[in-house]
Design an enzyme around this catalytic site. Sequence first.
Site, mmCIF file in Angstrom:
data_model
loop_
_atom_site.group_PDB
_atom_site.id
_atom_site.type_symbol
_atom_site.label_atom_id
_atom_site.label_comp_id
_atom_site.label_asym_id
_atom_site.label_seq_id
_atom_site.Cartn_x
_atom_site.Cartn_y
_atom_site.Cartn_z
ATOM 1 N N HIS A 1 -2.951 -3.994 4.645
ATOM 2 C CA HIS A 1 -4.424 -3.651 4.365
ATOM 3 C C HIS A 1 -5.352 -4.422 3.350
ATOM 4 O O HIS A 1 -6.042 -3.997 2.475
ATOM 5 C CB HIS A 1 -4.615 -2.094 3.743
ATOM 6 C CG HIS A 1 -3.971 -1.035 4.633
ATOM 7 N ND1 HIS A 1 -4.689 -0.262 5.604
ATOM 8 C CD2 HIS A 1 -2.596 -0.577 4.840
ATOM 9 C CE1 HIS A 1 -3.988 0.663 6.405
ATOM 10 N NE2 HIS A 1 -2.731 0.331 5.783
ATOM 11 N N TYR B 1 4.150 0.565 -2.043
ATOM 12 C CA TYR B 1 2.759 0.241 -2.728
ATOM 13 C C TYR B 1 2.962 -0.302 -4.106
ATOM 14 O O TYR B 1 2.288 -1.211 -4.623
ATOM 15 C CB TYR B 1 1.989 1.517 -2.841
ATOM 16 C CG TYR B 1 1.637 2.035 -1.624
ATOM 17 C CD1 TYR B 1 1.852 1.594 -0.234
ATOM 18 C CD2 TYR B 1 0.736 2.991 -1.580
ATOM 19 C CE1 TYR B 1 1.443 2.256 0.883
ATOM 20 C CE2 TYR B 1 0.249 3.642 -0.470
ATOM 21 C CZ TYR B 1 0.625 3.315 0.690
ATOM 22 O OH TYR B 1 0.318 3.800 2.131
#
Length: 331
Positions: free
Chosen positions: A51, A309
């Site tokens: 992303h 993450y």
Amino acid sequence: MRYVIFAAAAGAVVAAAIYAVSFSGRAPVSAQDFVNLQQGSRLQAGFRRAHAKGFCISGEFQSSGALAAYSSAQVLQSGSYPFIGRISIAGNNPSAPDLKAPVRSLALTILPDSPQQWRTAMNTPPVLAVATPEKFYQQLLAIQNSTVPEFFAAHPEAQNFINWRNSYQPSQSFATERYHSINAFYLINAQGQQQAVRWAALPLTDDVGQITDAEATDALQQEFLSRLQQGPVRFDLQFTLATANDNPADATIPWPDTNPQLIAGTIVIEQASLQDAGACNAINFDPLVLPAGFAPSDDPILRARAAAYAESHRRRAREVLMQQVTGGANE
């Protein structure tokens, strides 16, 4: 194109499963190995490994209070709560054409300045192709080695994802997509009772959107910013309650539409800005940052996402710091 969707959706959802995975005759796979696969051969310094392209949003979550009996979380009590968020596309290229991206995402941090903050990262696929980090790593290797048909043949649990992939038609606006939590979580009320749930952001507009320049790399972003000039963008946040027939630990299986569903409230997006100047840029949208009244399910991929993450955030934070020290540009 269908394999591109398969690859992007898998990467978008898991972002790299950070588990030590051992395969016969191989050394354990490290966190760095997984994130390296997401990163690819070309480093985009200072950007997210998945992303990479996106923009910041902000507004308020208008909670209906409909879930208050199921959870003690402040964000699910009736009221209005500020959020910082991000809309993005899958992939590691911050310059990719957003209209061509097969997977789109909506991430939120509600009550960002409070110990009761809630972070959620939602994506357009409603399910995953595989259910474990080990299989996800094999999936990434299959994509890299162009053996996706063989991978599908060996993993019949991917059929629900394949069905979604074959039927999915990307919309002409970020504002008209449906975004899913994919993984399940538990709501916990004041009496300690638990209820497994999934949620989805459902668009509240009949305006399908108009792309003025389909060749522009920021076509969807431009459409969204133009739309915001006409007023806020809204989504209902719908929670689906699990029944005894549902397995909260398996994200490859969709839950029936006949399950109980409640509207937790409305996401009202009021502002948007480029990510390099936006408040969302430094946020790690870790789905395990949960307030009291929420708990993660036993889904192993959900837990892997948090570690993924964190590793991506660690790398880009260091790169941004080095760019600042040396005077280079960053995101």
